[in-house]
Design a protein around this motif. Structure first.
Motif, PDB file in Angstrom:
ATOM      1  N   THR A   1       8.311  31.100  22.910  1.00  9.52           N
ATOM      2  CA  THR A   1       9.390  31.812  23.234  1.00  9.52           C
ATOM      3  C   THR A   1      10.322  32.383  22.874  1.00  9.52           C
ATOM      4  OG1 THR A   1      10.312  29.748  22.867  1.00  9.52           O
ATOM      5  CG2 THR A   1       9.162  29.299  24.572  1.00  9.52           C
TER       6      THR A   1
ATOM      7  N   ALA B   1      15.233  31.949  28.952  1.00  9.50           N
ATOM      8  CA  ALA B   1      14.496  31.044  30.463  1.00  9.50           C
ATOM      9  C   ALA B   1      13.463  30.505  30.079  1.00  9.50           C
ATOM     10  CB  ALA B   1      13.724  32.454  30.939  1.00  9.50           C
ATOM     11  N   GLY B   2      12.632  30.162  28.195  1.00  6.76           N
ATOM     12  CA  GLY B   2      11.839  29.493  27.656  1.00  6.76           C
ATOM     13  C   GLY B   2      13.025  28.045  27.378  1.00  6.76           C
TER      14      GLY B   2
ATOM     15  N   LYS C   1      15.634  26.908  28.902  1.00 11.69           N
ATOM     16  CA  LYS C   1      15.458  26.311  30.062  1.00 11.69           C
ATOM     17  C   LYS C   1      14.472  25.765  31.033  1.00 11.69           C
ATOM     18  CE  LYS C   1      19.110  29.283  31.686  1.00 11.69           C
ATOM     19  NZ  LYS C   1      19.408  30.893  32.956  1.00 11.69           N
ATOM     20  N   LYS C   2      13.115  26.310  30.479  1.00  4.19           N
ATOM     21  CA  LYS C   2      12.183  25.097  30.870  1.00  4.19           C
ATOM     22  C   LYS C   2      12.328  24.165  29.891  1.00  4.19           C
ATOM     23  CE  LYS C   2       7.461  26.209  32.557  1.00  4.19           C
ATOM     24  NZ  LYS C   2       7.105  24.450  31.425  1.00  4.19           N
TER      25      LYS C   2
ATOM     26  N   LYS D   1      14.752  21.271  31.332  1.00  6.58           N
ATOM     27  CA  LYS D   1      14.193  20.583  32.078  1.00  6.58           C
ATOM     28  C   LYS D   1      12.680  20.059  32.212  1.00  6.58           C
ATOM     29  CE  LYS D   1      12.914  21.767  37.028  1.00  6.58           C
ATOM     30  NZ  LYS D   1      12.521  22.689  37.999  1.00  6.58           N
ATOM     31  N   ASP D   2      12.210  20.520  30.996  1.00  7.41           N
ATOM     32  CA  ASP D   2      10.447  19.734  30.797  1.00  7.41           C
ATOM     33  C   ASP D   2      10.954  18.905  30.331  1.00  7.41           C
ATOM     34  OD1 ASP D   2       9.499  21.028  32.577  1.00  7.41           O
ATOM     35  OD2 ASP D   2       8.607  22.225  30.481  1.00  7.41           O
TER      36      ASP D   2
END
Length: 312
Positions: A142, A191-192, A194-195, A198-199
């Motif tokens: 990322t 952005a990476g 944030k994923k 969440k994940d």
């Protein structure tokens, strides 16, 4: 120093580990942060709080040249960062196993690869409270910059996005479970990242949460998440760019809208009051930036954060 830490030996000893290192990012000067903090009297200040202080000088790191350390894919200076982080991990681990509290002053935040892995070698059930404007959670897949000061947490979590061929073969566990990590102060997250947050259900309190709930409630919620029974060792890793640039201007990646002076210090005070602190990082003071008065201000804040985390 009102509290005692349940995990530390008597007499209460803090080992100050100076890490003049800038290899995890491109800006010069952050390697001078530890020298300024020590020269401003930090060891003496901690002694005045009642600590027995060990400081044996700043660590000197193996000189790996750029020619000897070409990028691996996009990742910059991987061998240098690996060598330094491994050395710091062994140093932190040694002090922790002697019943001392390691205070690592950096230097850039890639050093947390070493500090937190060193803490985990003694306290495999430790939790981490990470204070930062940035998540430092990018993986090899990322990252856009390849700078390792933006990636240490992904390696500490042993995320799969860092490939099958390990960049840091010495980093072989214990690793940090996502539920024992909590961020405070985030406001510039890729952005990476944030994923990943969440994940993996990583608890993160952005500045929006600080505004909404207040810092007292946020630190209570953070502790409730990573240490609900108040019985686990805590490693506090504090990047001064978590503070607003008006508070700590001399840092490499400032982001407006950060923690106030009091909010930053309240976090440190609240963690100390748990009696569970076993490791502390103060990172990313860069005395080459923003002029003499700003440097003096930022160095003073770095010292006062350390004092607040250690009982002032």
């Amino acid at each position: 120093m009102a509290n005692k830490c349940k995990f530390l030996a008597e007499p209460m000893t803090v080992a100050v580990i100076g890490c003049p290192f800038s290899g995890g990012q491109p800006r010069p000067g952050v390697d001078q942060g530890p020298i300024h903090l020590v020269n401003s009297g930090l060891p003496d200040q901690l002694q005045e709080l009642g600590w027995n202080v060990i400081f044996d000088g700043h660590h000197q790191f193996e000189d790996i040249t750029v020619q000897d350390d070409p990028p691996i894919g996009i990742v910059k200076r991987p061998r240098l960062v690996s060598s330094v982080a491994e050395a710091i991990s062994k140093t932190v681990s040694g002090h922790a196993k002697a019943g001392q509290l390691p205070l690592t002053i950096g230097g850039d935040h890639s050093l947390a690869l070493g500090t937190i892995s060193g803490t985990l070698s003694k306290y495999p059930d430790a939790c981490v409270i990470w204070i930062d404007a940035h998540a430092d959670l990018n993986t090899v897949e990322t990252t856009h910059s390849g700078n390792l000061h933006g990636m240490p947490v992904s390696f500490l979590l042993n995320l799969p996005g860092n490939g099958d061929d390990p960049l840091f073969p010495w980093l072989n566990g214990p690793f940090l479970p996502p539920n024992r990590l909590c961020y405070i102060g985030l406001r510039d997250v890729d952005a990476g990242e944030k994923k990943i947050l969440k994940d993996y259900a990583v608890k993160a309190f952005s500045m929006h949460a600080v505004d909404k709930y207040g810092i007292s409630k946020v630190i209570e919620m953070a502790l409730d998440h990573v240490c609900p029974n108040r019985d686990l060792p805590i490693h506090l890793s504090f990047d001064v760019d978590a503070l607003d640039p008006t508070v700590a201007p001399s840092t490499g990646t400032p982001v407006r809208g950060g923690l106030t002076f009091r909010e930053g210090h309240y976090i440190c005070e609240a963690v100390w009051e748990t009696g569970l602190l076993v490791g502390l990082d103060i990172m990313e003071v860069n005395p080459s930036l923003e002029g003499a008065l700003a440097v003096q201000q930022t160095v003073a804040v770095g010292c006062s954060l350390a004092r607040s985390a250690l009982g002032e």
